[in-house]
Motif scaffolding. Structure first.
Motif: not given
Ligand SMILES: [Fe+2]
Ligand SMILES: [Fe+2]
Lengths: 250, 268
Positions: A16-42
């Protein structure tokens, strides 16, 4: 090929997009999205097939083939064609931040910068237009979203979309209006999106009018009674203040 | 960012006074030299402009898009873990809730108390102004970091107003006992939070992750606000909080209520 198949056959759950609505950092990269690289490619290879083949397993396997994976790779997606819906919702939501002309418009001398409210409207419209290519197939997507097991992620995505729009529009309120704002935008968006699936007018003029009316309704209701939550909360406090202003020594 | 550092005391991760959260009693905590006790008769020392300098709300907050925010992260940085982000969002949410309540408690108490004890006006105003400054600080941080406020916002609004007004009507001592109980719990809570934050910093440094400006400012804000809460606790004790009848029952109930409220607002 053999190793590829093995990786692909291990089923993974889409998060789920559960990573949302929890602390959003301006000093660190965003956590990885909900899809793995293979999933994203397909999934990104599948997306161009949606207008012709819809939100279906056919589209998924065509995408897998285009990306150089075998047909069986659709096993990778335990929710089947719903993964295509999630991909569409996710990528369209993430695309909103690129509308910099709306989010931080250049204001010429004497001009007035658009307020939060008009930015919200413009971004909501842009998001609806993000469905333009697939709108004739959108009822399939809605049917998939309505499956009991798909309802929680679908509702979560809708909430994340509203949150994104309010955030990008520069809204900073962090009182109970935080909730009412997101709830009312979610309902406006969902209704307009549904309306759009039956709209045959030029440039979706009727959808635009429909959306504007929904925003108007919310404003009217909002100014008449305020949101219920605020009303309850401020009742005690304002009651005290009203009595005090009438000279009651309390 | 430059504006942020303007109010931030000199600070480097190597000089962290790491042990302050281990202080056994609230009264032994190291105080910043500026937190000189304000006696109730002292004129108000903080002005509104003081707060404006003190709070990050003056930093221009143009919403950054996700790309803008991530395109320029510290070079060696990794994303925060889910557990770290959960801790931070819970911490910010509960802090905002607490300060909302504090502002409303003092707002409800002040007219009642001042009517019968005019000499307390400057003290009440001073404490209210500080609470308002705290509230502004957390509001700004919630929206900056996209943390949702508590879903029970209206409930706490009502509860805090009732508590403030109720204790004020019971008299000066009861009102001060309310402050005593609330500040004891809040001071302890902020203290634990400093501990939690330093724990996270250690984790990050071990992982080779940049702590970053925002988190440094955050821990400094928690420390500063904690010191001000403990100052409020002193004021309450100076003003006969302990003479409230029945003192133990009153402070016990309020303390338990505060702890419950913290527990709930971290989660809901
Ligand atoms: Fe405070
Ligand atoms: Fe306080």
């Amino acid at each position: 090929m053999a190793t590829k198949t093995r990786i692909l056959l291990a089923p993974r759950k889409l998060k789920l997009p559960s990573s949302l609505r929890t602390y959003h950092s301006h000093n660190h990269p965003a956590p990885p999205g909900p899809f793995t690289p293979v999933e994203s490619t397909i999934l990104s290879a599948s997306a161009p097939h949606i207008p012709t083949h819809g939100f279906t397993l056919t589209t998924l396997s065509l995408g897998a083939k285009d990306a150089g994976y075998i047909d069986a790779s659709t096993n990778l997606f335990p929710r089947g064609a719903f993964a295509l819906v999630q991909w569409h919702l996710y990528t369209q939501r993430m695309a909103l931040q690129h509308h910099t002309g709306i989010i931080s418009p250049e204001v010429r001398d004497g001009g007035r910068a658009p307020g939060v409210g008009s930015k919200v409207k413009m971004l909501t419209w842009e998001r609806l237009m993000g469905n333009r290519e697939v709108v004739h197939r959108w009822q399939e997507a809605l049917a998939l979203m309505a499956l009991p097991s798909n309802i929680p992620p679908s509702v979560g995505e809708l909430g994340a979309l509203s949150d994104e729009i309010w955030y990008l529009s520069g809204d900073t309120s962090v009182d109970s209006s935080w909730y009412t704002k997101r709830a009312s935008l979610s309902s406006i968006y969902a209704a307009s999106e549904l309306f759009m699936t039956t709209d045959k007018s030029d440039g979706y003029k009727e959808t635009r009018a429909f959306m504007d009316r929904r925003f108007g309704d919310v404003q009217a209701v909002g100014s008449a009674v305020g949101s219920l939550g605020q009303w309850v909360g401020f009742n005690a406090r304002s009651g005290l203040n009203v009595l005090r202003s009438k000279g009651a020594r309390i | 960012m430059a504006l942020f550092s303007a109010f931030r005391p000199v600070f480097s991760s190597h000089s962290l006074p790491v042990y302050d959260f281990l202080a056994p009693s609230l009264f032994q905590i190291h105080r910043a030299p500026r937190s000189i006790r304000h006696l109730s008769t002292t004129p108000q020392r903080h002005t509104l402009s003081n707060f404006q300098n003190d709070s990050p709300s003056t930093a221009p907050r143009t919403p950054k898009t996700g790309t803008e925010a991530t395109s320029n992260p510290a070079s060696t940085s990794k994303p925060l873990t889910q557990a770290q982000r959960d801790f931070l969002s819970r911490a910010l949410r509960v802090n905002q809730t607490g300060e909302l309540a504090a502002v409303l408690i003092y707002a409800a108490q002040t007219p009642v108390i001042v009517a019968s004890h005019p000499h307390l006006r400057p003290l009440m105003k001073h404490m209210y102004d500080q609470e308002a400054g705290h509230f502004v600080t957390w509001n700004a941080l919630l929206s900056r970091h996209r943390v949702r406020p508590t879903a029970l916002y209206p409930v706490w609004t009502m509860a805090a107003t009732v508590l403030g007004w109720g204790t004020a009507v019971m008299g000066r001592e009861a009102a001060m006992a309310c402050t005593e109980a609330v500040e004891t719990v809040i001071g302890g809570h902020y203290n634990e939070q400093v501990g939690g934050l330093l724990e996270i910093f250690k984790e990050m440094e071990a992982e080779g992750v940049e702590v970053g400006e925002d988190l440094r400012v955050l821990v400094e804000s928690v420390r500063r606000i904690r010191d001000e809460e403990l100052e409020h606790l002193d004021h309450a004790l100076e003003n006969d909080a302990q003479k409230a009848v029945p003192h133990e029952l009153l402070t016990g109930v309020i303390r338990a209520g505060c702890r419950g409220a913290i527990w709930v607002s971290e989660r809901v």
